[in-house]
Design a protein around this motif. Structure first.
Motif, PDB file in Angstrom:
ATOM      1  N   PRO A 154      33.043  39.309  36.629  1.00 51.67           N
ATOM      2  CA  PRO A 154      34.249  38.646  37.353  1.00 51.67           C
ATOM      3  C   PRO A 154      35.425  39.692  37.668  1.00 51.67           C
ATOM      4  O   PRO A 154      35.476  40.830  36.917  1.00 51.67           O
ATOM      5  N   LEU A 155      35.897  39.529  38.785  1.00 55.54           N
ATOM      6  CA  LEU A 155      36.710  40.387  39.267  1.00 55.54           C
ATOM      7  C   LEU A 155      37.982  40.090  38.837  1.00 55.54           C
ATOM      8  O   LEU A 155      38.578  39.077  38.708  1.00 55.54           O
ATOM      9  N   ALA A 156      38.843  41.211  38.650  1.00 59.56           N
ATOM     10  CA  ALA A 156      40.458  41.258  38.176  1.00 59.56           C
ATOM     11  C   ALA A 156      41.182  40.921  39.318  1.00 59.56           C
ATOM     12  O   ALA A 156      41.003  41.500  40.389  1.00 59.56           O
ATOM     13  N   HIS A 157      42.293  40.190  39.153  1.00 66.70           N
ATOM     14  CA  HIS A 157      43.335  39.905  40.346  1.00 66.70           C
ATOM     15  C   HIS A 157      44.103  41.149  40.395  1.00 66.70           C
ATOM     16  O   HIS A 157      44.924  41.646  39.471  1.00 66.70           O
ATOM     17  N   VAL A 158      44.376  41.715  41.525  1.00 66.01           N
ATOM     18  CA  VAL A 158      45.195  43.113  41.647  1.00 66.01           C
ATOM     19  C   VAL A 158      46.317  42.682  42.389  1.00 66.01           C
ATOM     20  O   VAL A 158      47.353  43.223  42.022  1.00 66.01           O
ATOM     21  N   VAL A 166      43.926  39.599  46.556  1.00 66.81           N
ATOM     22  CA  VAL A 166      43.130  40.870  46.454  1.00 66.81           C
ATOM     23  C   VAL A 166      42.483  41.057  45.016  1.00 66.81           C
ATOM     24  O   VAL A 166      43.535  41.048  44.138  1.00 66.81           O
ATOM     25  N   PHE A 167      41.267  40.942  45.035  1.00 65.99           N
ATOM     26  CA  PHE A 167      40.687  41.229  43.612  1.00 65.99           C
ATOM     27  C   PHE A 167      39.601  42.194  43.784  1.00 65.99           C
ATOM     28  O   PHE A 167      39.173  42.766  44.494  1.00 65.99           O
ATOM     29  N   ALA A 168      39.257  42.871  42.307  1.00 63.09           N
ATOM     30  CA  ALA A 168      38.663  44.030  42.154  1.00 63.09           C
ATOM     31  C   ALA A 168      37.689  44.200  41.019  1.00 63.09           C
ATOM     32  O   ALA A 168      38.293  43.457  40.142  1.00 63.09           O
ATOM     33  N   LYS A 202      37.117  41.929  46.892  1.00 63.26           N
ATOM     34  CA  LYS A 202      37.137  40.881  47.650  1.00 63.26           C
ATOM     35  C   LYS A 202      38.739  40.411  48.174  1.00 63.26           C
ATOM     36  O   LYS A 202      39.505  40.703  47.115  1.00 63.26           O
ATOM     37  N   VAL A 203      38.810  39.866  49.415  1.00 68.64           N
ATOM     38  CA  VAL A 203      40.284  39.150  49.647  1.00 68.64           C
ATOM     39  C   VAL A 203      40.009  37.731  50.067  1.00 68.64           C
ATOM     40  O   VAL A 203      39.121  37.531  50.679  1.00 68.64           O
ATOM     41  N   LEU A 204      40.666  36.914  49.672  1.00 62.94           N
ATOM     42  CA  LEU A 204      40.716  35.446  49.721  1.00 62.94           C
ATOM     43  C   LEU A 204      42.076  35.067  50.255  1.00 62.94           C
ATOM     44  O   LEU A 204      43.001  35.415  49.905  1.00 62.94           O
TER      45      LEU A 204
END
Length: 372
Positions: free
Chosen positions: A55-59, A77-79, A93-95
């Motif tokens: 799972p990616l963290a919200h940056v 933006v997530f990483a 990832k960018v949503l």
């Protein structure tokens, strides 16, 4: 839909840490870390790393409506915080999510009836006059960025439209906090980073905002850099191309001792405000930390197939803020990067309540110690 014709660069600065007991956040808030705040009609998503599947963290969360648009608009933006995934573009990832102003008003009225809450501002106001990316729910306190933030007061809408669509929005907003998770998500807890508000200032105003201490710090960084590399940064001229988006840039031929004139230009550009954590200039020219790969912005929108344009980038000063809320990692920064460049659909296409994935490119920092 289109952004402003002139190339205006907004700079994001770290503000006060967010206290969930005292501060209220929404999709109108610009912030670092924490959990993403989705609009009332946007389906929640928990993106995973393209390399390890974690799972990616919200940056970062940025509220960024476009001029003359009826949509509220956000970028998340997530990483991946995994050690082996740091610095890889496929681990970020960018949503992008959007929401009609009318639908957002209905959702907020039904799910947040507190009369003290403010209604969403018009999406067109931000582009014309505002220099902030969010609405603060609390009164301004000492240490919140001084004159940078300018709250906007917008009257609450009288009533929600009595339409079938409004009814659907009402149901979705009430169910927003409900979430089904699979067994894998239950076993793998999503990492949460410490949350901070983001203050915003026009880059052209930085000279007026910069205090003597910050200016002296910037000058010390430049002198250190010049001594080590044997080059006067002030003598390097920026001869980059004037176009935005995917146009290739032509850089100054004069080389520093380490052979990286691109990094020299980067240092010169941010010298007035080395503590900036984010730069926003939709349709403008990105600030590269190293020579960009060919065709970095040539990827087509995965939703409509149209072209993408540069919108924002994360800066090295952000790295030191990205720490886990649970104290994991021994208090060390969770991510390492030089800059993260975000490119979005030029038409900002939108057809449903599902967030659209955009493109980002990560450049590693050749001299991370300069920003500590």
């Amino acid at each position: 839909m289109a952004s402003r014709a002139e190339e205006l660069t907004l700079v994001g600065l770290c503000d006060v840490e967010i206290d969930s007991k005292r501060h209220t956040c929404s999709f109108l808030t610009n912030k670092v870390g924490g959990l993403p705040d989705w609009s009332p009609v946007t389906s929640r998503r928990s993106p995973r790393c393209g390399r390890c599947g974690a799972p990616l963290a919200h940056v970062v969360q940025v509220y960024c409506p476009l001029e003359a648009s009826r949509y509220h608009r956000n970028l998340h933006v997530f990483a991946c915080t995994g050690a082996e995934c740091s610095g890889r573009s496929d681990c970020w990832k960018v949503l992008r999510s959007q929401c009609l102003e009318e639908a957002a008003a209905v959702g907020r009225t039904s799910s947040r009836p507190d009369p003290a809450q403010e209604a969403p501002p018009s999406a067109t106001d931000w582009c014309d006059t505002a220099d902030d990316w969010g609405v603060m729910e609390e009164e301004e306190e000492e240490g919140w960025g001084g004159g940078v933030k300018k709250d906007r007061q917008v009257p609450e809408e009288a009533a929600a439209p009595e339409t079938e669509a409004a009814g659907e929005v009402d149901v979705s907003s009430q169910l927003q906090d409900l979430r089904l998770v699979d067994s894998q998500e239950e076993e793998e807890e999503v990492p949460v980073l410490r949350a901070f508000f983001i203050s915003v200032v026009d880059e052209s105003d930085l000279c007026g905002e910069e205090d003597d201490e910050d200016l002296r710090h910037a000058q010390r960084l430049l002198r250190e850099y010049e001594r080590r590399e044997g080059v006067a940064v002030g003598e390097l001229e920026d001869r980059g191309g004037g176009g935005g988006g995917g146009e290739e840039e032509k850089y100054e031929k004069t080389r520093a001792r380490h052979g990286d004139a691109v990094f020299s230009r980067f240092m010169k550009k941010i010298s007035l405000c080395p503590q900036q954590i984010l730069r926003y200039c939709r349709g403008g020219r990105p600030l590269f930390v190293s020579e960009p790969p060919a065709g970095v912005a040539a990827t087509a929108c995965g939703s409509c197939g149209g072209t993408r344009t540069f919108e924002l980038q994360l800066m090295p000063a952000l790295v030191s803020l990205l720490r886990r809320t649970d104290g994991g990692g021994g208090g060390e920064a969770e991510l390492e990067f030089g800059t993260v460049l975000v490119y979005t659909c030029r038409n900002s296409c939108w057809t449903s309540g599902a967030a659209v994935e955009e493109f980002c490119s990560v450049q590693t920092d050749p001299d991370q110690q300069l920003f500590r």
